[in-house]
Write a protein that holds these residues in place. Structure first.
Motif, short mmCIF file in Angstrom:
data_model
loop_
_atom_site.label_atom_id
_atom_site.label_comp_id
_atom_site.label_asym_id
_atom_site.label_seq_id
_atom_site.Cartn_x
_atom_site.Cartn_y
_atom_site.Cartn_z
N ASP A 90 51.89 7.92 54.07
CA ASP A 90 51.83 9.07 53.18
C ASP A 90 50.55 9.85 53.46
O ASP A 90 49.45 9.31 53.37
CB ASP A 90 51.84 8.59 51.73
CG ASP A 90 51.96 9.72 50.72
OD1 ASP A 90 51.85 10.89 51.14
OD2 ASP A 90 52.18 9.43 49.54
N ALA B 168 51.57 20.46 48.32
CA ALA B 168 50.28 20.14 48.94
C ALA B 168 49.31 21.31 48.82
O ALA B 168 49.72 22.47 48.78
CB ALA B 168 50.46 19.77 50.40
N LEU C 6 43.10 18.70 53.54
CA LEU C 6 43.96 18.29 52.43
C LEU C 6 43.13 17.84 51.23
O LEU C 6 42.25 16.99 51.35
CB LEU C 6 44.88 17.16 52.87
CG LEU C 6 45.91 16.68 51.85
CD1 LEU C 6 46.93 17.77 51.55
CD2 LEU C 6 46.62 15.41 52.34
N ILE D 122 43.35 11.49 51.35
CA ILE D 122 42.44 12.29 50.53
C ILE D 122 41.27 11.44 50.04
O ILE D 122 41.46 10.32 49.57
CB ILE D 122 43.18 12.90 49.33
CG1 ILE D 122 44.28 13.84 49.82
CG2 ILE D 122 42.22 13.66 48.42
CD1 ILE D 122 45.17 14.37 48.72
N TRP E 177 44.94 17.76 47.91
CA TRP E 177 45.93 17.26 46.95
C TRP E 177 47.31 17.30 47.58
O TRP E 177 47.61 18.19 48.38
CB TRP E 177 45.94 18.12 45.68
CG TRP E 177 46.99 17.70 44.70
CD1 TRP E 177 46.88 16.75 43.73
CD2 TRP E 177 48.34 18.20 44.62
NE1 TRP E 177 48.07 16.62 43.04
CE2 TRP E 177 48.98 17.52 43.56
CE3 TRP E 177 49.06 19.16 45.32
CZ2 TRP E 177 50.30 17.75 43.21
CZ3 TRP E 177 50.38 19.40 44.98
CH2 TRP E 177 50.99 18.70 43.92
N ALA E 178 48.16 16.32 47.22
CA ALA E 178 49.55 16.32 47.67
C ALA E 178 50.38 15.47 46.71
O ALA E 178 49.86 14.52 46.11
CB ALA E 178 49.68 15.78 49.09
N LEU E 179 51.65 15.81 46.59
CA LEU E 179 52.56 14.95 45.84
C LEU E 179 52.70 13.61 46.57
O LEU E 179 52.68 13.56 47.80
CB LEU E 179 53.95 15.60 45.74
CG LEU E 179 54.15 16.74 44.74
CD1 LEU E 179 55.57 17.25 44.83
CD2 LEU E 179 53.85 16.27 43.32
N ASP E 180 52.81 12.56 45.81
CA ASP E 180 52.97 11.24 46.42
C ASP E 180 54.26 11.15 47.22
O ASP E 180 55.31 11.60 46.79
CB ASP E 180 53.00 10.15 45.34
CG ASP E 180 51.65 9.95 44.67
OD1 ASP E 180 50.64 10.34 45.28
OD2 ASP E 180 51.63 9.40 43.56
N ALA F 63 40.39 12.81 55.11
CA ALA F 63 41.47 13.69 54.69
C ALA F 63 42.17 14.37 55.86
O ALA F 63 41.54 14.78 56.84
CB ALA F 63 40.96 14.75 53.73
N GLN G 158 49.11 11.92 51.71
CA GLN G 158 48.30 12.00 50.50
C GLN G 158 47.26 10.88 50.44
O GLN G 158 46.19 11.04 49.84
CB GLN G 158 49.21 11.94 49.27
CG GLN G 158 48.52 12.17 47.94
CD GLN G 158 48.15 10.88 47.24
OE1 GLN G 158 48.51 9.79 47.71
NE2 GLN G 158 47.44 10.98 46.14
N ASP G 159 47.52 9.76 51.09
CA ASP G 159 46.61 8.63 51.05
C ASP G 159 45.28 8.90 51.75
O ASP G 159 44.31 8.15 51.55
CB ASP G 159 47.26 7.39 51.69
CG ASP G 159 48.43 6.87 50.87
OD1 ASP G 159 48.48 7.19 49.67
OD2 ASP G 159 49.27 6.14 51.42
#
Length: 300
Positions: A214, A172, A199, A219, A201-204, A223, A216-217
């Protein structure tokens, strides 16, 4: 719909001990999905995360444009920090949480720029947003204003020389948001800081809330944010009246109020109320430094 989560961190000074200090970050029923991290030998999911214990240290500089040796109004500051976590606690429906080993290493690297402000506001510096460009004589203080989170199967982060903090899998990235910072005392050589990283960016499917959402969703819409609040730092670990913290990867030379290394320590928590909201807010804590001022408290 996302759920609203808040993490409030209150860092406590570590006085008169080693240059590396332990800090506690409290999560509430969060999960870490190792299957999607991609680190060899790390599989499964860590659920019910309630607290994270880590060590930290940071390096602070100020441009001191008036040459008085004291950070002041309008002067620019820069901070770099490193954290490593090996333990967490969980509360599996019990009032007595158990402490567990990750079995791997979680590390954090971060940076920030700040500018001195009038202490009459209650703080004496504020943070500059990530992406703010410093030019001319201030260019050497330019920082990216980012916080990076890594997972590493090898526990190799070394708080004596700075190695091993960014050799794991990056999971992240968070960007510093402009806002009021905190206070720093040139008398007691310590202080406190508040900051927010958003946030970007993050790995799914790696960081999940208690409902399986998640992070990441969020962003690009609402965020998730890591908000550091009431974080404390100390530039005089052994309380001998001198800036004398040490760290192998940073070489500040002669340390002073405008150029010093500090240890970090503290505790905090994240409440996980089941309230439907359009965003997931994550407040996370660790030590940060900035420029200028007056401390919240004196050394004992």
């Amino acid at each position: 719909m996302k759920r609203l989560f808040t993490l409030v961190l209150s860092m406590l000074l570590l006085l008169g001990v080693s240059t590396s200090a332990q800090a506690l970050v409290i999560f509430n029923d969060w999960s870490l999905n190792l299957d999607t991290v991609g680190e060899a030998g790390l599989t499964g999911q860590v659920d019910n995360i309630n607290q994270i214990l880590f060590d930290g240290i940071a390096y602070s500089q100020t441009n001191d444009t008036n040459g008085d040796g004291i950070p002041g109004i309008g002067e620019i500051g820069a901070t770099d920090g490193l954290l490593a976590s090996y333990m967490y606690t969980e509360t599996p429906g019990s009032p007595a949480p158990t402490t567990e080993s990750w079995g791997f290493e979680m590390t954090f690297t971060y940076s920030m720029n700040s500018v001195g402000i009038d202490p009459a506001t209650g703080s004496n510096y504020e943070h500059l947003a990530a992406g703010t460009t410093l030019s001319g004589s201030d260019a050497y203080l330019q920082r990216d204003g980012m916080l990076y989170v890594y997972i590493d199967a090898s526990a190799d982060a070394d708080t004596t020389d700075g190695s091993g903090f960014s050799d794991g899998t990056l999971i992240a990235k968070f960007a510093l948001v402009a806002g009021v910072g905190g206070q720093f005392s040139t008398v007691t050589m310590d202080g406190h800081d508040d900051a927010t990283y958003e946030l970007v960016w993050a790995l799914d499917n790696v960081l999940l809330d208690s409902y399986g959402n998640d992070l990441q969703d969020s962003i690009g819409t609402d965020a998730a944010s890591i908000t550091i609040t009431d974080t404390n730092f100390d530039g005089d670990d052994d309380a001998n009246g001198m800036y004398d913290s040490t760290y192998g990867s940073w070489n500040p030379g002669t340390q002073s109020s405008t150029n010093f290394i500090a240890s970090l320590n503290g505790s905090g928590g994240m409440g996980g109320s089941a309230v439907p909201e359009p965003a997931t807010i994550l407040l996370f804590g660790f030590g940060l430094l900035g420029v200028a001022g007056i401390s919240r408290r004196k050394k004992g």
